[in-house]
Scaffold this motif. Sequence first.
Motif, short mmCIF file in Angstrom:
data_model
loop_
_atom_site.label_atom_id
_atom_site.label_comp_id
_atom_site.label_asym_id
_atom_site.label_seq_id
_atom_site.Cartn_x
_atom_site.Cartn_y
_atom_site.Cartn_z
N TYR A 12 17.07 -0.01 -4.88
CA TYR A 12 16.46 1.11 -5.58
C TYR A 12 15.91 0.69 -6.93
O TYR A 12 14.79 1.04 -7.32
N LEU A 13 16.68 -0.11 -7.68
CA LEU A 13 16.22 -0.55 -8.99
C LEU A 13 14.99 -1.44 -8.85
O LEU A 13 14.02 -1.29 -9.59
N MET A 14 15.02 -2.37 -7.89
CA MET A 14 13.88 -3.28 -7.73
C MET A 14 12.62 -2.52 -7.30
O MET A 14 11.53 -2.77 -7.82
N LEU A 15 12.75 -1.59 -6.38
CA LEU A 15 11.59 -0.79 -5.98
C LEU A 15 11.11 0.08 -7.14
O LEU A 15 9.91 0.27 -7.35
N GLY A 16 12.06 0.58 -7.92
CA GLY A 16 11.69 1.42 -9.06
C GLY A 16 10.88 0.70 -10.11
O GLY A 16 10.02 1.30 -10.76
N GLN A 25 13.15 7.98 -1.62
CA GLN A 25 12.20 8.57 -2.57
C GLN A 25 11.20 7.51 -3.05
O GLN A 25 10.00 7.79 -3.16
N ALA A 26 11.68 6.31 -3.32
CA ALA A 26 10.79 5.24 -3.76
C ALA A 26 9.84 4.82 -2.64
O ALA A 26 8.64 4.61 -2.86
N LEU A 27 10.36 4.74 -1.42
CA LEU A 27 9.54 4.32 -0.30
C LEU A 27 8.43 5.32 0.00
O LEU A 27 7.34 4.95 0.46
N ARG A 28 8.68 6.58 -0.23
CA ARG A 28 7.65 7.60 0.00
C ARG A 28 6.40 7.32 -0.84
O ARG A 28 5.27 7.63 -0.44
N HIS A 29 6.60 6.72 -2.02
CA HIS A 29 5.47 6.44 -2.92
C HIS A 29 4.87 5.06 -2.67
O HIS A 29 3.67 4.85 -2.92
N LEU A 30 5.66 4.13 -2.18
CA LEU A 30 5.20 2.75 -2.04
C LEU A 30 4.63 2.43 -0.67
O LEU A 30 3.75 1.58 -0.54
N ALA A 31 5.15 3.09 0.36
CA ALA A 31 4.93 2.62 1.73
C ALA A 31 3.95 3.49 2.51
O ALA A 31 3.76 4.67 2.22
N GLU A 32 3.37 2.86 3.52
CA GLU A 32 2.53 3.56 4.50
C GLU A 32 2.94 3.07 5.88
O GLU A 32 2.25 2.26 6.51
N PRO A 33 4.07 3.55 6.39
CA PRO A 33 4.57 3.05 7.67
C PRO A 33 3.64 3.41 8.82
O PRO A 33 2.95 4.43 8.80
N GLU A 34 3.64 2.55 9.83
CA GLU A 34 2.82 2.81 11.00
C GLU A 34 3.45 3.91 11.85
O GLU A 34 4.67 4.12 11.84
N GLU A 35 2.62 4.61 12.60
CA GLU A 35 3.11 5.69 13.45
C GLU A 35 4.06 5.14 14.50
O GLU A 35 3.80 4.11 15.13
N GLY A 36 5.19 5.79 14.66
CA GLY A 36 6.19 5.37 15.63
C GLY A 36 7.09 4.25 15.16
O GLY A 36 7.92 3.78 15.93
N ALA A 37 6.96 3.81 13.90
CA ALA A 37 7.76 2.70 13.39
C ALA A 37 9.23 3.11 13.22
O ALA A 37 9.55 4.27 12.98
N THR A 38 10.09 2.12 13.36
CA THR A 38 11.51 2.32 13.09
C THR A 38 11.92 1.44 11.92
O THR A 38 11.21 0.50 11.55
N THR A 39 13.03 1.76 11.32
CA THR A 39 13.56 0.94 10.23
C THR A 39 15.02 0.62 10.50
O THR A 39 15.78 1.46 10.98
N THR A 40 15.39 -0.62 10.23
CA THR A 40 16.77 -1.07 10.39
C THR A 40 17.28 -1.49 9.03
O THR A 40 16.78 -2.46 8.44
#
Length: 401
Positions: free
Chosen positions: A132-136, A264-279
């Motif tokens: 979180y700190l690094m993304l922030g 919350q940070a990822l919502r601003h930084l990322a554009e995930p592909e449709e149907g993507a999963t996260t591990t």
Amino acid sequence: MPNLDRIEAVSNELDRSPMQVNEHRCSFVRNRTVSCRLCLDFCPADALSREIGKLHVDTGLCRSCGACALVCPTSTYLTTDPNTVTIVEQAKESAPLNQGTACFICDRYADELKIDRSRVVVIPCANYLDEYLMLGLFLVGIDRVAIMRPGCDDCPSHHEPFAFDIAMGSIKHLQQDWNFKINLLDTPNVPESLQGHTKGTPLGYDRRAAFTDARDQFVGMAGKQVESFIEGTPVLDPDRDAQTVVGLDEHFATQTYRSALVLQALRHLAEPEEGATTTSRFWGQLSIDTEKCNACGHCATFCPTDALEYEIDEDAEEMIIKNNTTVVCTANSVSHGVKPASLFFTPIRCIQCHVCVDTCQKKALSQSQTVEIADLLDGTTQILFEDELPPQNQPFGRFGG
């Protein structure tokens, strides 16, 4: 009126603490059957111990390395010296002096290499830099982040596995899953231009303010023990024979967990592909074996984040099962009837604490680290079972019995 000497003593004790600890967040403190022991496994100083209803930090042994805070899924620990806000402010102050790069190094090598403290953020250990700190740092406009680790393997605070390596591996997985790019460098090298400085103004840092900020972040962090100390009233010891020590209604706001802050940070930084999963280590997907589950709602009762919600259909007629047949409960029924119940699961609230899995008496639950990104972004709630009859003649769930 509280004794002023007592207040001062409590304040001084908090100031000596290398971190803030809210033991009621700890999954083991909440229920002793929970298997999580990440903080114990990663502490390099063996400064942590626990017993039923209690979590202990030996401040004499603690090296303030932040490993426990980084690995804990329930955000039980909070680093305070410095805290997250202070670290980010120092990074924003120093990055313009390095062409937009925020540089970090630990206390030990800052002293040994005579680091220019006006250009480098000095922290007790790399473990203070969680995901979180690094993304922030990138969210506040910093272009690049360089984490300089010239000798972690030789450090007394080093532990194998090293907690910070968990965070770095996690960042890489998040980048791949969520489809974003950040300029992050983890290196043993320290530029000569940053070394050999005997003068210079350190980055702004107020230790007293840091503790104040930390206390403000977790209101009531000291809890009943400090209140009792100030007021001079006794605190009753928990029942040592009870499995659950912390009240089941004691939950913490979703946004106070690291998983919610990372999302919350990822919502601003990322554009995930449709149907993507996260591990990752932040969210979990729960599966249920309906052949084993008896719909008792025990898992929802102990879930600390309300990721699991157990609901009874209060409008339904009471039912009983006789000779493998479900029938309406009548006044002449030998046994008491029950109303059908449903169990719902919301992945965005799951923090992988494994409380539900460990406390399920029927071993009907299993958890995976792989989650549909769309379920996180949409806050999707899933139905694990619906309109099932729970056990009769025994209390069940948070919503009734």
